[in-house]
Design a protein around this motif. Structure first.
Motif, PDB file in Angstrom:
ATOM      1  N   HIS A 224       0.813  -1.211   0.000  1.00 35.23           N
ATOM      2  CA  HIS A 224       0.000   0.000   0.000  1.00 35.23           C
ATOM      3  C   HIS A 224       0.852   1.268   0.000  1.00 35.23           C
ATOM      4  N   VAL A 225       1.981   1.223  -0.678  1.00 33.97           N
ATOM      5  CA  VAL A 225       2.840   2.394  -0.825  1.00 33.97           C
ATOM      6  C   VAL A 225       3.255   2.508  -2.281  1.00 33.97           C
ATOM      7  N   ASP A 226       3.790   3.664  -2.667  1.00 32.79           N
ATOM      8  CA  ASP A 226       4.357   3.826  -3.997  1.00 32.79           C
ATOM      9  C   ASP A 226       5.720   3.162  -4.055  1.00 32.79           C
ATOM     10  N   ALA A 227       6.172   2.837  -5.252  1.00 34.32           N
ATOM     11  CA  ALA A 227       7.452   2.144  -5.424  1.00 34.32           C
ATOM     12  C   ALA A 227       8.610   2.922  -4.814  1.00 34.32           C
ATOM     13  N   GLU A 228       8.542   4.237  -4.854  1.00 34.29           N
ATOM     14  CA  GLU A 228       9.652   5.045  -4.343  1.00 34.29           C
ATOM     15  C   GLU A 228       9.793   4.957  -2.825  1.00 34.29           C
ATOM     16  N   ARG A 229       8.789   4.397  -2.154  1.00 34.44           N
ATOM     17  CA  ARG A 229       8.844   4.285  -0.691  1.00 34.44           C
ATOM     18  C   ARG A 229       9.114   2.855  -0.229  1.00 34.44           C
ATOM     19  N   LEU A 230       9.424   1.967  -1.133  1.00 34.01           N
ATOM     20  CA  LEU A 230       9.736   0.586  -0.755  1.00 34.01           C
ATOM     21  C   LEU A 230      11.052   0.513   0.010  1.00 34.01           C
TER      22      LEU A 230
END
Length: 782
Positions: A224-230
């Motif tokens: 439930h996050v954008d890829a940039e926050r993985l």
């Protein structure tokens, strides 16, 4: 014979004897057996080491020549359509996801938006030599070919480049020809593209399970996050999934599957340590990142579909204007093409508008008891007048239940909400009455119902009735606006010149193409949408600077951003004219048709309000468009036949979706603009705005404090003064990039050379000219 001769004789004899012994017949040989000497010589001659070596090199040369031919013959194809189609993502103004729309749940992201160590988790999982190899694992490919030929199915060992080629350029077929093409294309792609481009293509085209294609969709689906926050741990899990997405999805995995994916996750991280991409101390501190519970992808139910529809239309319009695309080309460039579109919609205001409609309208409809309640449709648009942003929109009960957006449809009459446009044209043109007196808020007209309209003393054949056929006698323009007196504004329109009235409407933002400049238009008998009316009133609120409401905040696609023009343009009417209209419209709220629902609303906390009600003939539509200093909202109720049957006000048979009367809806009588529309407006607006005062540059209208000895006479008042009212504005002109709260006191009245395009209509085609403005049974116009 001497000894020497004897010795020579023995030597010669021995030399001669040797061939005799080699050729002596043995059992099973001889002429009858085919001869041993000739058979052995033939086999040995055929399989000499020189010939074997020559054959080997010949085969190699043929293979190389064949591969060269194959390399020259096979070109890198266009990417397959299925791999390139992706969902559009729509977000609220605060970045929260509103909806995803597309057949494929994929959103392509730039590699730069994926943390570097997350990128490396995929390399560690699939192809540690990725940054050094030529794009092909010949050993693994050979093994795959042998397994395919022997019927053992596919086998791993492909490089990241090969997997990307399979995903993006080819398909998943397990055939020799496909594998050979994969080999050749991979070599070419590795030469033509950078490693970063290949890695980006790979992580954006791979399938991760949960109907997620590409790393961005996967990041949302599992964490439930954008890829940039993985995180690195989360990236390692997603990289592990690629080996067996369904088996390794923690939410549905068997105990064996959970054990295997944890092993795979550890394998990925250990490889990163081995390659020097992750410190061992960091790796030792990582814990398995359990994925979140799956949730359904956001749909287009409720208001979402209407918001998405308008966003697409406005983006398509921009592409048409900026890139010269046709409508069809623009649609193809927008729909399901991986756009990330951020809207200007404010989540809190959107929720407040939906709640207001439910509280003041839909909760009061009883569709089983009252047939007419099935015919009620509502639409609303709320705009910030300072920047033109659409902060809330109501398109109908549900996008899946009512296809046409009531917020943008232009097939219903705006009725008396058009009257302020007539006044604006009169003020802007310095128009005069028939006897040459300037038209101002204090000008006195004859308010007799069905009074014959005159043009330079000649009758024009137009004599509209007032609501309930009421006569007002001599009445000021201010009071005529408060009471929505049709006969006054019909005469005013002719005094100004209907061509000038319609020209002003066009400048303010109404699509007037194809409209006739006839006196009947003074009753608002043309078609208009809540979106258009919100834009017109926002221009009044913004002191005459053109506001073209925009739902688009930003639109990005594969690293490029669409240009979103400023929603506020130059001055289209003078500040004095705009501010005078606002001043007059405060009287409608405080002393006129909106007094009960708006001025007396208990939610009002000191906000200054201007606005206008409208009720079309036969009660087919009812409106309230109003504004505070910082928010403009237009609310419309429309009678749309839920099913065919019966006859309409004009005596014609009613077909499904025809315009029908709202009379009797919610158990009442006539539905006026000062009723449900104004109540919806007040319930919404007073819940989201703070106390504020208009900054007006005018000496006219209800908002201006009266003098000790007000002048009331039959003679029209003087031409509007440019002198500021008792609420003095500042005098700086707005900058070119954005509107100012303090525009110049003497703005130019010249319209801009180009006006922003109009938002497309989504309503069904209905000719407003079929409405009869002289229907004696009509509500005309409140």
């Amino acid at each position: 014979m001497g000894r020497a001769e004897e010795r020579r004789a023995r030597q010669r004899g021995g030399h001669r004897a040797a061939p005799s012994r080699r050729s002596a017949p043995t059992a099973g040989t001889g002429p009858a057996g085919g001869g041993g000497k000739s058979g052995k010589s033939l086999i040995r001659r055929m399989f000499t080491w020189k010939k074997i070596l020559g054959t080997f090199f010949g085969v190699c040369l043929l293979g190389i020549a064949g591969f060269i031919g194959l390399y020259l013959y096979v070109d890198v194809p266009q990417g397959n359509a299925a791999a390139q189609r992706q969902s559009n993502v729509y977000k609220y103004s605060d970045g929260r996801v509103l909806a995803r729309k597309g057949d494929v749940n994929r959103e392509i992201v730039d590699l730069a938006k994926v943390p570097r160590k997350v990128q490396l988790t995929f390399v560690a999982a699939e192809n540690k030599s990725f940054y050094h190899d030529s794009g092909v694992d010949f050993k693994g490919t050979a093994r795959g070919l042998l397994n395919t030929l022997s019927g053992k199915g596919k086998q791993g060992g492909s490089t990241i480049t090969q997997q990307y080629v399979k995903n993006f350029y080819l398909n998943q077929d397990q055939t020799v020809s496909r594998k050979l093409r994969e080999l050749v294309i991979s070599l070419k792609v590795d030469r033509e593209k950078s490693k970063d481009e290949i890695l980006a293509g790979y992580i954006n085209t791979s399938y991760y399970g949960r109907n997620a294609y590409g790393i961005q969709a996967a990041a949302q689906a599992y964490y439930h996050v954008d890829a940039e926050r993985l995180s690195v741990a989360q990236g390692a899990y997603l990289a592990s999934l690629l080996q067996a997405p369904s088996q390794y999805d923690w939410a549905v995995a068997t105990p064996t599957g959970k054990r295997l994916v944890q092993q795979r996750w550890n394998y990925v991280l250990d490889n990163m340590v081995e390659e020097g991409w992750l410190p061992k101390a960091t790796r030792d501190g990582l814990k398995f990142p359990y994925p979140k519970t799956p949730k359904g992808a956001p749909g287009l139910d409720g208001q979402k579909g209407y918001l998405v529809e308008l966003a697409n239309q406005q983006l398509e319009q921009q592409l048409m204007e900026q890139e010269g695309l046709s409508r069809g080309q623009a649609e193809s460039a927008v729909i399901d093409q991986g756009w990330t579109i951020t809207l200007n919609i404010d989540r809190k205001k959107q929720a407040a508008l939906e709640k207001a409609v439910k509280t003041e309208l839909t909760s009061k409809l009883d569709k089983k008891r009252r047939k007419v309640d099935n015919d009620v449709q509502a639409g609303a648009v709320s705009v910030n007048p300072k920047n033109g942003k659409i902060v809330a929109l109501y398109g109908g009960v549900d996008y899946y239940k009512h296809y046409f957006s009531n917020a943008t449809r232009t097939d219903y009459q705006p009725a008396s909400t058009f009257k302020p446009v007539i006044l604006a044209a009169a003020l802007e043109q310095n128009a005069t009455t028939q006897d040459g007196k300037p038209i101002t808020a204090g000008t006195i007209y004859d308010g007799t119902s069905r009074r014959q309209v005159l043009d330079q003393g000649a009758k024009v054949g137009f004599a509209p009735p007032n609501e309930d056929n009421r006569d007002y006698g001599d009445i000021t323009v201010q009071k005529a606006m408060n009471a929505s007196v049709n006969s006054v504004f019909a005469q005013m329109g002719v005094d100004v010149g209907m061509d000038k009235v319609m020209s002003t409407a066009d400048k303010l933002g109404m699509d007037t193409k194809g409209m006739q400049a006839v006196p009947a238009q003074t009753l608002g008998s043309m078609g208009a949408s809540p979106l258009e009316m919100a834009g017109i009133y926002a221009t009044f609120d913004n002191h005459g600077y053109k506001v073209t409401p925009s739902i688009l905040k930003s639109a990005e696609n594969r690293g490029r951003s669409a240009h979103i023009p400023n929603a506020v343009g130059g001055s289209v009417i003078s500040r004095t004219a705009a501010d005078t209209v606002t001043s007059v419209l405060t009287g409608v709220v405080d002393d006129g048709t909106a007094q009960e629902s708006v001025a007396g609303n208990p939610l009002r906390q000191g906000q200054e309000v201007a606005g206008k009600t409208g009720t079309s003939d036969c009660n087919r539509s009812a409106w309230f468009t109003g504004y505070t200093p910082d928010l403009v909202t237009s609310v419309g109720l429309f009678g749309e036949a839920d099913k065919a049957g019966g006859t309409g006000c004009d005596g014609r048979p009613i077909k499904k979706n025809d315009h029908v009367s709202l009379k009797g809806a919610m158990g009442g009588g006539r539905v006026n603009g000062g009723g449900p529309p104004a109540k919806i407006w007040a319930a919404y607006t007073f819940g989201v705005t703070d106390e504020a005062e208009f900054d007006l540059n005018t000496t006219q209208g209800a908002a201006v404090e009266p003098t000790d000895t007000p002048t009331v006479s039959q003679s029209p008042s003087d031409t509007p003064s440019q002198t500021p009212s008792s609420k003095p504005p500042t005098s700086s002109a707005p900058p070119s990039n954005s509107p100012s709260d303090t525009p110049s006191q003497t703005p130019s009245s010249k319209p801009p050379s180009q006006s922003p395009s109009q938002s497309p209509s989504t309503g069904p085609p209905t000719d407003p000219a079929t409405e009869d403005p002289l229907d004696p049974d009509s509500a005309l116009d409140q």
